[in-house]
Write a protein that holds these residues in place. Structure first.
Motif, PDB file in Angstrom:
ATOM      1  N   ALA A  73       0.816  -1.213   0.000  1.00  0.00           N
ATOM      2  CA  ALA A  73       0.000   0.000   0.000  1.00  0.00           C
ATOM      3  C   ALA A  73       0.846   1.257   0.000  1.00  0.00           C
ATOM      4  N   ASP A  74       0.322   2.285  -0.668  1.00  0.00           N
ATOM      5  CA  ASP A  74       0.868   3.624  -0.511  1.00  0.00           C
ATOM      6  C   ASP A  74       0.083   4.316   0.605  1.00  0.00           C
ATOM      7  N   GLY A  75       0.276   5.614   0.782  1.00  0.00           N
ATOM      8  CA  GLY A  75      -0.385   6.313   1.882  1.00  0.00           C
ATOM      9  C   GLY A  75      -1.892   6.255   1.814  1.00  0.00           C
ATOM     10  N   VAL A  76      -2.459   6.474   0.623  1.00  0.00           N
ATOM     11  CA  VAL A  76      -3.913   6.458   0.481  1.00  0.00           C
ATOM     12  C   VAL A  76      -4.477   5.081   0.803  1.00  0.00           C
ATOM     13  N   SER A  77      -3.863   4.032   0.243  1.00  0.00           N
ATOM     14  CA  SER A  77      -4.352   2.671   0.482  1.00  0.00           C
ATOM     15  C   SER A  77      -4.202   2.274   1.940  1.00  0.00           C
ATOM     16  N   ALA A  78      -3.095   2.675   2.567  1.00  0.00           N
ATOM     17  CA  ALA A  78      -2.889   2.354   3.983  1.00  0.00           C
ATOM     18  C   ALA A  78      -3.959   3.031   4.843  1.00  0.00           C
ATOM     19  N   MET A  79      -4.291   4.280   4.533  1.00  0.00           N
ATOM     20  CA  MET A  79      -5.322   4.977   5.293  1.00  0.00           C
ATOM     21  C   MET A  79      -6.689   4.323   5.089  1.00  0.00           C
ATOM     22  N   ASN A  80      -6.970   3.893   3.858  1.00  0.00           N
ATOM     23  CA  ASN A  80      -8.241   3.212   3.599  1.00  0.00           C
ATOM     24  C   ASN A  80      -8.339   1.922   4.410  1.00  0.00           C
ATOM     25  N   PHE A  81      -7.237   1.189   4.481  1.00  0.00           N
ATOM     26  CA  PHE A  81      -7.219  -0.047   5.267  1.00  0.00           C
ATOM     27  C   PHE A  81      -7.435   0.244   6.749  1.00  0.00           C
ATOM     28  N   MET A  82      -6.712   1.233   7.274  1.00  0.00           N
ATOM     29  CA  MET A  82      -6.843   1.551   8.694  1.00  0.00           C
ATOM     30  C   MET A  82      -8.244   2.053   9.035  1.00  0.00           C
ATOM     31  N   ASN A  83      -8.825   2.865   8.154  1.00  0.00           N
ATOM     32  CA  ASN A  83     -10.160   3.370   8.414  1.00  0.00           C
ATOM     33  C   ASN A  83     -11.207   2.265   8.317  1.00  0.00           C
ATOM     34  N   ALA A  84     -10.978   1.288   7.423  1.00  0.00           N
ATOM     35  CA  ALA A  84     -11.876   0.132   7.342  1.00  0.00           C
ATOM     36  C   ALA A  84     -11.788  -0.692   8.622  1.00  0.00           C
ATOM     37  N   TRP A  85     -10.580  -0.888   9.115  1.00  0.00           N
ATOM     38  CA  TRP A  85     -10.360  -1.618  10.374  1.00  0.00           C
ATOM     39  C   TRP A  85     -11.109  -0.922  11.514  1.00  0.00           C
ATOM     40  N   ALA A  86     -11.026   0.405  11.553  1.00  0.00           N
ATOM     41  CA  ALA A  86     -11.688   1.177  12.604  1.00  0.00           C
ATOM     42  C   ALA A  86     -13.210   1.124  12.461  1.00  0.00           C
ATOM     43  N   GLU A  87     -13.701   1.171  11.225  1.00  0.00           N
ATOM     44  CA  GLU A  87     -15.148   1.081  11.010  1.00  0.00           C
ATOM     45  C   GLU A  87     -15.698  -0.233  11.558  1.00  0.00           C
ATOM     46  N   ILE A  88     -15.002  -1.326  11.268  1.00  0.00           N
ATOM     47  CA  ILE A  88     -15.441  -2.638  11.748  1.00  0.00           C
ATOM     48  C   ILE A  88     -15.414  -2.674  13.275  1.00  0.00           C
ATOM     49  N   ALA A  89     -14.380  -2.059  13.872  1.00  0.00           N
ATOM     50  CA  ALA A  89     -14.294  -2.029  15.338  1.00  0.00           C
ATOM     51  C   ALA A  89     -15.488  -1.288  15.942  1.00  0.00           C
ATOM     52  N   ARG A  90     -16.018  -0.300  15.223  1.00  0.00           N
ATOM     53  CA  ARG A  90     -17.176   0.461  15.716  1.00  0.00           C
ATOM     54  C   ARG A  90     -18.504  -0.181  15.320  1.00  0.00           C
ATOM     55  N   GLY A  91     -18.435  -1.350  14.662  1.00  0.00           N
ATOM     56  CA  GLY A  91     -19.647  -2.048  14.261  1.00  0.00           C
ATOM     57  C   GLY A  91     -20.300  -1.477  13.024  1.00  0.00           C
ATOM     58  N   LYS A  92     -19.524  -0.733  12.223  1.00  0.00           N
ATOM     59  CA  LYS A  92     -20.059  -0.114  11.013  1.00  0.00           C
ATOM     60  C   LYS A  92     -19.715  -0.953   9.784  1.00  0.00           C
ATOM     61  N   PRO A  93     -20.534  -0.880   8.733  1.00  0.00           N
ATOM     62  CA  PRO A  93     -20.173  -1.539   7.468  1.00  0.00           C
ATOM     63  C   PRO A  93     -19.063  -0.766   6.774  1.00  0.00           C
ATOM     64  N   LEU A  94     -18.322  -1.441   5.906  1.00  0.00           N
ATOM     65  CA  LEU A  94     -17.250  -0.766   5.184  1.00  0.00           C
ATOM     66  C   LEU A  94     -17.831   0.307   4.270  1.00  0.00           C
ATOM     67  N   SER A  95     -17.268   1.511   4.352  1.00  0.00           N
ATOM     68  CA  SER A  95     -17.714   2.592   3.478  1.00  0.00           C
ATOM     69  C   SER A  95     -17.015   2.525   2.122  1.00  0.00           C
ATOM     70  N   LEU A  96     -15.950   1.722   2.028  1.00  0.00           N
ATOM     71  CA  LEU A  96     -15.182   1.597   0.790  1.00  0.00           C
ATOM     72  C   LEU A  96     -14.739   0.145   0.624  1.00  0.00           C
ATOM     73  N   VAL A  97     -15.172  -0.487  -0.448  1.00  0.00           N
ATOM     74  CA  VAL A  97     -14.803  -1.887  -0.697  1.00  0.00           C
ATOM     75  C   VAL A  97     -13.477  -1.908  -1.449  1.00  0.00           C
ATOM     76  N   PRO A  98     -12.468  -2.664  -0.948  1.00  0.00           N
ATOM     77  CA  PRO A  98     -11.163  -2.653  -1.619  1.00  0.00           C
ATOM     78  C   PRO A  98     -11.196  -3.373  -2.965  1.00  0.00           C
ATOM     79  N   CYS A  99     -10.399  -2.851  -3.896  1.00  0.00           N
ATOM     80  CA  CYS A  99     -10.204  -3.469  -5.215  1.00  0.00           C
ATOM     81  C   CYS A  99      -8.787  -4.027  -5.263  1.00  0.00           C
ATOM     82  N   HIS A 100      -8.658  -5.345  -5.480  1.00  0.00           N
ATOM     83  CA  HIS A 100      -7.342  -5.986  -5.479  1.00  0.00           C
ATOM     84  C   HIS A 100      -6.835  -6.322  -6.880  1.00  0.00           C
TER      85      HIS A 100
END
Length: 440
Positions: free
Chosen positions: A164-191
């Motif tokens: 990951a670059d900075g943008v992808s790393a932030m998307n991953f971390m924010n997805a991790w945090a969303e799940i911790a708060r019981g929220k659905p992912l706001s952005l689905v990753p494209c691999h």
């Protein structure tokens, strides 16, 4: 414990690492890595600091990690080489993410400036796997939650830049945090990284100045024997206006520029002077530019990988200091503007056949995280303060200090050079940028 972890030793007690695997079955096989992903398979440590927590913090973050590793399944894999000798992510070999719990013997405020952490402190707050140097078994991510006496905690991660670059790393971390708060992912990753696959046959338009060999005719290598000092410099809104005025003073060169361009011009010139480069020393400025929106067919919003170009300004020290600051800003604007779809595709083709071998001391790499949403990484205990450490000596990073607070400039220099740099950067004055400490 002394008032700051910078002048005392931070003591922590770590648990034995446990391996966190994806909560459910995930795709097997391998994930293609582009030539951009393969440029720098380095480990990038970062810290997220939170002022409060509760007894559930470790379990919540650990369980959320297992869940986020389902949509972000390549992170649980390992690097491997294919039949062509190129790196891929082996997703069949799911060795997971080492996770560590730790306790610190102080309050979180004792860490001092959390944006730019001392290397000793960073080493205590980020778990580095002992096999990280062994390609096929090294984890692509490690995580450590450290709890402090005051109730605060830090989440330290070490992520392989291949992923990951900075943008992808932030998307991953924010997805991790969303799940911790019981929220659905706001952005689905494209691999699907084949979107940025090199072309056959390659269509290279070059040249690429970042690959030009430059010699250390100023003997800066000897200067770097000194102790390296890392500092951050604050530019509030008023200072940014001053810097932009300096960068646009000669409107025949450039009539307007962004805060990034103006600051980059200032830092490049001041750092070069502080290192006392000779007039005939060639020097490079590399700019990390996110090109997601610059392609004719923009990348998917959730593209997970490296999508950063590195245009280069190349000149001699004499040329740099003899031109007005607006001309330096003009060079930078031209380099950024050159990042077009054709440039990106050509550079991907070029990198597929050529390696970028190290960075000489006359090179400065500037990246900006000022627009990244690292402040949204809320696991349920509020928004964090974000920090880094272990910056390479060739790197300078710009970080946001809030919409009204300006930008922090962070870099490392030999002690004597840092003293000069600080004087130049803090006393904003056009007239001082003339032949200061220049060797002939």
């Amino acid at each position: 414990m002394a008032a700051s972890a910078k002048n005392s030793v931070l003591k922590i007690e770590r648990s034995i690492p446990i391996v966190v695997l994806p909560e459910h079955e995930t795709p097997e096989g391998s994930v293609f890595l582009t030539s951009l992903d393969q440029v720098a398979p380095a480990i990038v440590p970062t810290i997220y600091s939170f002022d409060r927590s509760d007894t559930s913090v470790v379990d919540v973050i650990k369980q959320a990690l297992a869940r986020v590793l389902v949509p972000y399944y390549p992170v649980a894999g390992r690097l491997a080489k294919n039949s062509l000798g190129k790196l891929v992510v082996d997703c069949q070999k799911k060795l997971g993410v080492p996770f560590v719990e730790a306790m610190a013997d102080c309050d979180i405020e004792n860490l001092g400036d959390k944006r730019l952490l001392d290397s000793d402190v960073l080493d205590k707050l980020v778990y580095r796997d002992p096999v990280e140097h062994i390609l096929e078994v090294a984890p692509l991510l490690t995580a450590q939650v450290t709890k402090f006496r005051c109730g605060g905690f830090t989440l330290g991660i070490a992520l392989n830049h291949c992923m990951a670059d900075g943008v992808s790393a932030m998307n991953f971390m924010n997805a991790w945090a969303e799940i911790a708060r019981g929220k659905p992912l706001s952005l689905v990753p494209c691999h699907d990284r084949t979107i940025l696959k090199s072309r056959v046959p390659p269509q290279i338009t070059g040249p690429y100045n970042e690959f030009v060999h430059i010699s250390d005719v100023s003997n800066m290598t000897a200067l770097y024997v000194e102790q390296l000092v890392y500092k951050s410099f604050h530019f509030d809104a008023e200072k940014l206006v001053t810097v932009k005025r300096m960068a646009t003073k000669d409107e025949q060169v450039t009539s307007n520029c962004s805060s990034f361009v103006a600051l980059a011009a200032l830092v490049w010139r001041a750092r070069s002077m502080a290192l006392k480069m000779k007039l005939h020393q060639q020097l490079k400025l590399l700019l990390l530019v996110d090109f997601r929106s610059r392609l004719r067919a923009p990348l998917p919003n959730g593209y997970f990988g490296n999508a950063v170009a590195m245009p280069c300004c190349l000149c001699t020290m004499g040329e740099l200091i003899e031109e007005p600051m607006s001309a330096s800003a003009g060079r930078i604007k031209k380099a950024i503007k050159s990042v077009t779809d054709d440039y990106i595709r050509s550079r991907i083709d070029y990198l597929d056949m050529n390696r970028l071998e190290g960075l000489p001391v006359a090179t400065l790499v500037i990246s900006s995280w000022a627009r990244l949403e690292y402040g949204n990484t809320d696991f349920g205990w509020g928004k964090p303060r974000f920090g880094i450490g272990g910056l390479p000596s060739s790197s300078c990073m710009f970080m946001s200090e809030g919409r009204e607070k300006g930008i922090a400039v962070m870099l490392g220099l030999p002690l004597s050079a840092m003293d000069t740099f600080e004087k130049l950067i803090c006393d904003l004055n056009d007239t001082q940028y003339t032949n200061i400490g220049i060797q002939t």
